[in-house]
Scaffold this motif. Sequence first.
Motif, PDB file in Angstrom:
ATOM      1  N   ASN A 127     -25.796  14.532   9.326  1.00 40.95           N
ATOM      2  CA  ASN A 127     -24.827  15.306  10.101  1.00 40.95           C
ATOM      3  C   ASN A 127     -25.358  16.689  10.452  1.00 40.95           C
ATOM      4  O   ASN A 127     -25.100  17.196  11.538  1.00 40.95           O
ATOM      5  N   SER A 128     -26.104  17.303   9.537  1.00 40.88           N
ATOM      6  CA  SER A 128     -26.645  18.630   9.833  1.00 40.88           C
ATOM      7  C   SER A 128     -27.718  18.543  10.917  1.00 40.88           C
ATOM      8  O   SER A 128     -27.835  19.431  11.744  1.00 40.88           O
ATOM      9  N   ARG A 129     -28.494  17.467  10.933  1.00 37.68           N
ATOM     10  CA  ARG A 129     -29.472  17.264  12.004  1.00 37.68           C
ATOM     11  C   ARG A 129     -28.777  17.030  13.334  1.00 37.68           C
ATOM     12  O   ARG A 129     -29.216  17.509  14.366  1.00 37.68           O
TER      13      ARG A 129
ATOM     14  N   LEU B  41     -24.158   9.488  -4.763  1.00 36.44           N
ATOM     15  CA  LEU B  41     -24.656  10.847  -4.537  1.00 36.44           C
ATOM     16  C   LEU B  41     -25.757  10.867  -3.479  1.00 36.44           C
ATOM     17  O   LEU B  41     -25.782  11.740  -2.607  1.00 36.44           O
ATOM     18  N   LEU B  42     -26.657   9.902  -3.544  1.00 38.67           N
ATOM     19  CA  LEU B  42     -27.729   9.816  -2.553  1.00 38.67           C
ATOM     20  C   LEU B  42     -27.174   9.501  -1.168  1.00 38.67           C
ATOM     21  O   LEU B  42     -27.639  10.052  -0.161  1.00 38.67           O
ATOM     22  N   GLN B  43     -26.185   8.646  -1.112  1.00 33.40           N
ATOM     23  CA  GLN B  43     -25.550   8.310   0.160  1.00 33.40           C
ATOM     24  C   GLN B  43     -24.886   9.554   0.766  1.00 33.40           C
ATOM     25  O   GLN B  43     -25.013   9.813   1.970  1.00 33.40           O
ATOM     26  N   GLN B  44     -24.190  10.322  -0.060  1.00 31.17           N
ATOM     27  CA  GLN B  44     -23.541  11.536   0.435  1.00 31.17           C
ATOM     28  C   GLN B  44     -24.562  12.572   0.901  1.00 31.17           C
ATOM     29  O   GLN B  44     -24.366  13.232   1.917  1.00 31.17           O
ATOM     30  N   ALA B  45     -25.661  12.701   0.175  1.00 34.98           N
ATOM     31  CA  ALA B  45     -26.720  13.630   0.576  1.00 34.98           C
ATOM     32  C   ALA B  45     -27.325  13.194   1.903  1.00 34.98           C
ATOM     33  O   ALA B  45     -27.587  14.022   2.781  1.00 34.98           O
TER      34      ALA B  45
ATOM     35  N   THR C 133     -29.091  19.420  16.755  1.00 37.14           N
ATOM     36  CA  THR C 133     -29.572  18.878  18.034  1.00 37.14           C
ATOM     37  C   THR C 133     -28.516  19.039  19.124  1.00 37.14           C
ATOM     38  O   THR C 133     -28.852  19.209  20.276  1.00 37.14           O
ATOM     39  N   THR C 134     -27.230  19.010  18.780  1.00 35.32           N
ATOM     40  CA  THR C 134     -26.197  19.188  19.795  1.00 35.32           C
ATOM     41  C   THR C 134     -26.053  20.657  20.177  1.00 35.32           C
ATOM     42  O   THR C 134     -25.637  20.951  21.295  1.00 35.32           O
ATOM     43  N   LYS C 135     -26.419  21.574  19.305  1.00 36.41           N
ATOM     44  CA  LYS C 135     -26.335  23.004  19.617  1.00 36.41           C
ATOM     45  C   LYS C 135     -27.473  23.442  20.528  1.00 36.41           C
ATOM     46  O   LYS C 135     -27.367  24.412  21.235  1.00 36.41           O
TER      47      LYS C 135
END
Length: 156
Positions: free
Chosen positions: A147-149, A137-141, A153-155
């Motif tokens: 990925n959200s960061r 669960l921690l790995q997925q979080a 940054t790409t936007k």
Amino acid sequence: MMKTPLQNFWNLMLTEKASNFSLLFLRCFIGIMMLTHGIAKIENFGTLSTSFADPIGLGSTLSLVLMILTEVGCSILLIVGLITRLAVLPLIFGMIIAAFFTYPELTMSSVELPLLYLGIYIFILLAGPGKYSVDYLLQQAYITVKNSRKDTTTKN
């Protein structure tokens, strides 16, 4: 062609879900089994603190305290699957000490149980906790946050 019940069962056992459930079962089972040893040591602390084996020269009381922390604390971490691979390291060390340095005479009957625990702990170290764990669960979080960061940054 219709599959037989045995084929259906075999196909189910070969799934990733079954593998992850097996890891969960093994972690919980062995964690609970070792937890009983730690709780018994807590209940008999007064008696054991003066006579507990001290194969590495730390003193009976300190050796007992360290073994209780390992058997109780690491077993709880193992059951929930939190820092699993790190949690099995003290358990592995404890079982090596119990199997090879505690008994005056090495016989299979005296070292069988610590070796059994040792083998299971090494398996868990190599296999990891599986998907049914706090580690997963921690790995997925972490992956989600990462990925959200990356997306923000790409936007920009």
